[in-house]
Design a protein around this motif. Structure first.
Motif, short mmCIF file in Angstrom:
data_model
loop_
_atom_site.label_atom_id
_atom_site.label_comp_id
_atom_site.label_asym_id
_atom_site.label_seq_id
_atom_site.Cartn_x
_atom_site.Cartn_y
_atom_site.Cartn_z
N VAL A 83 0.83 -1.22 0.00
CA VAL A 83 0.00 0.00 0.00
C VAL A 83 0.86 1.26 0.00
N ARG A 84 0.55 2.17 -0.93
CA ARG A 84 1.29 3.43 -1.03
C ARG A 84 0.40 4.67 -0.97
N SER A 85 -0.93 4.47 -0.89
CA SER A 85 -1.84 5.62 -0.86
C SER A 85 -3.10 5.24 -0.07
N PRO A 86 -3.87 6.24 0.36
CA PRO A 86 -5.13 5.94 1.05
C PRO A 86 -6.10 5.13 0.19
N ASP A 87 -6.15 5.41 -1.12
CA ASP A 87 -7.03 4.65 -2.00
C ASP A 87 -6.61 3.18 -2.07
N GLU A 88 -5.30 2.94 -2.14
CA GLU A 88 -4.81 1.56 -2.16
C GLU A 88 -5.14 0.85 -0.84
N LEU A 89 -5.04 1.57 0.26
CA LEU A 89 -5.37 0.97 1.56
C LEU A 89 -6.84 0.61 1.60
N ASP A 90 -7.71 1.51 1.16
CA ASP A 90 -9.14 1.22 1.15
C ASP A 90 -9.44 -0.01 0.30
N ALA A 91 -8.79 -0.10 -0.86
CA ALA A 91 -9.00 -1.25 -1.74
C ALA A 91 -8.51 -2.55 -1.08
N ALA A 92 -7.37 -2.49 -0.40
CA ALA A 92 -6.84 -3.69 0.27
C ALA A 92 -7.76 -4.12 1.41
N VAL A 93 -8.31 -3.17 2.13
CA VAL A 93 -9.24 -3.49 3.23
C VAL A 93 -10.48 -4.16 2.67
N ARG A 94 -11.05 -3.60 1.61
CA ARG A 94 -12.26 -4.19 1.00
C ARG A 94 -11.98 -5.58 0.46
N LEU A 95 -10.80 -5.77 -0.15
CA LEU A 95 -10.44 -7.09 -0.67
C LEU A 95 -10.34 -8.10 0.47
N SER A 96 -9.75 -7.70 1.57
CA SER A 96 -9.63 -8.59 2.73
C SER A 96 -11.01 -8.97 3.26
N LEU A 97 -11.91 -8.00 3.35
CA LEU A 97 -13.27 -8.29 3.79
C LEU A 97 -13.99 -9.20 2.80
N ARG A 98 -13.80 -8.93 1.50
CA ARG A 98 -14.46 -9.75 0.48
C ARG A 98 -13.97 -11.20 0.53
N ASN A 99 -12.70 -11.40 0.86
CA ASN A 99 -12.18 -12.76 0.97
C ASN A 99 -12.87 -13.55 2.09
N VAL A 100 -13.35 -12.85 3.10
CA VAL A 100 -14.03 -13.50 4.22
C VAL A 100 -15.55 -13.55 4.01
N HIS A 101 -16.13 -12.44 3.55
CA HIS A 101 -17.59 -12.31 3.52
C HIS A 101 -18.21 -12.37 2.14
N GLY A 102 -17.41 -12.41 1.10
CA GLY A 102 -17.95 -12.49 -0.25
C GLY A 102 -18.36 -11.14 -0.81
N ASN A 103 -19.18 -11.19 -1.85
CA ASN A 103 -19.55 -9.98 -2.59
C ASN A 103 -20.48 -9.04 -1.84
N ALA A 104 -21.02 -9.47 -0.71
CA ALA A 104 -21.88 -8.59 0.09
C ALA A 104 -21.14 -7.32 0.51
N VAL A 105 -19.82 -7.38 0.56
CA VAL A 105 -19.00 -6.24 0.98
C VAL A 105 -19.26 -5.01 0.10
N ALA A 106 -19.65 -5.23 -1.14
CA ALA A 106 -19.90 -4.11 -2.06
C ALA A 106 -20.99 -3.17 -1.53
N ALA A 107 -21.89 -3.68 -0.69
CA ALA A 107 -22.99 -2.87 -0.15
C ALA A 107 -22.73 -2.39 1.26
N TRP A 108 -21.49 -2.46 1.72
CA TRP A 108 -21.17 -2.07 3.09
C TRP A 108 -20.42 -0.76 3.14
N GLN A 109 -20.64 -0.02 4.20
CA GLN A 109 -19.82 1.15 4.52
C GLN A 109 -18.67 0.62 5.36
N VAL A 110 -17.44 0.87 4.91
CA VAL A 110 -16.26 0.31 5.56
C VAL A 110 -15.43 1.43 6.18
N MET A 111 -15.03 1.23 7.43
CA MET A 111 -14.18 2.18 8.14
C MET A 111 -12.98 1.42 8.70
#
Length: 144
Positions: A83-111
């Motif tokens: 990770v080199r930017s805030p956008d990359e971090l957000d993408a990495a966090v969402r990918l990690s969540l998607r690996n656990v919870h599947g595509n439902a993550v697309a409809a979540w607010q992530v902090m």
């Protein structure tokens, strides 16, 4: 001397009920309205939340709202090395969540707590529609 007549309330929103506490009052459990087929499990409790806000009759107030554990997804993750930017971090966090919870993550607010590179992150995710509708109910009575 001026006194603020706003009252501070406490509430806990769970999938099937709402707990509401106002000053001088014991906890008031409010059963959620049963949700219909295909609705999110929190919709009945959110309806009770809106009814409780409207029952205050437009009085000024503030609210400490807690979401029950079943409504929030938590994850601890190590800081991603690439990770080199805030956008990359957000993408990495969402990918990690998607690996656990599947595509439902697309409809979540992530902090996340991603403000210290190299440190572990605490991630929380909530159904974005729930967050939007809670804010709409608060706005409807003039609260933020």
């Amino acid at each position: 001397m001026w006194f603020d007549d706003a009252v501070h309330h406490h509430a806990a929103l769970m999938p099937d009920r709402l707990w509401w506490v106002s000053p001088g009052q014991t906890a008031l459990p409010v059963e959620g309205v049963p949700q219909g087929p295909g609705e999110a499990p929190w919709q009945g409790a959110l309806a009770a939340f809106g009814e409780r806000l409207r029952a205050l009759g437009g009085r000024k107030g503030s609210l400490d709202l807690r979401l029950g554990a079943a409504l929030v997804r938590w994850q601890r993750m190590d800081w991603p090395d690439h990770v080199r930017s805030p956008d990359e971090l957000d993408a990495a966090v969402r990918l990690s969540l998607r690996n656990v919870h599947g595509n439902a993550v697309a409809a979540w607010q992530v902090m996340h707590t991603g403000d210290s590179p190299g440190e572990p992150l605490l991630v929380a995710a909530v159904d974005a529609d729930l967050s939007r509708r809670v804010r709409a109910e608060l706005a409807r009575v003039g609260w933020r």
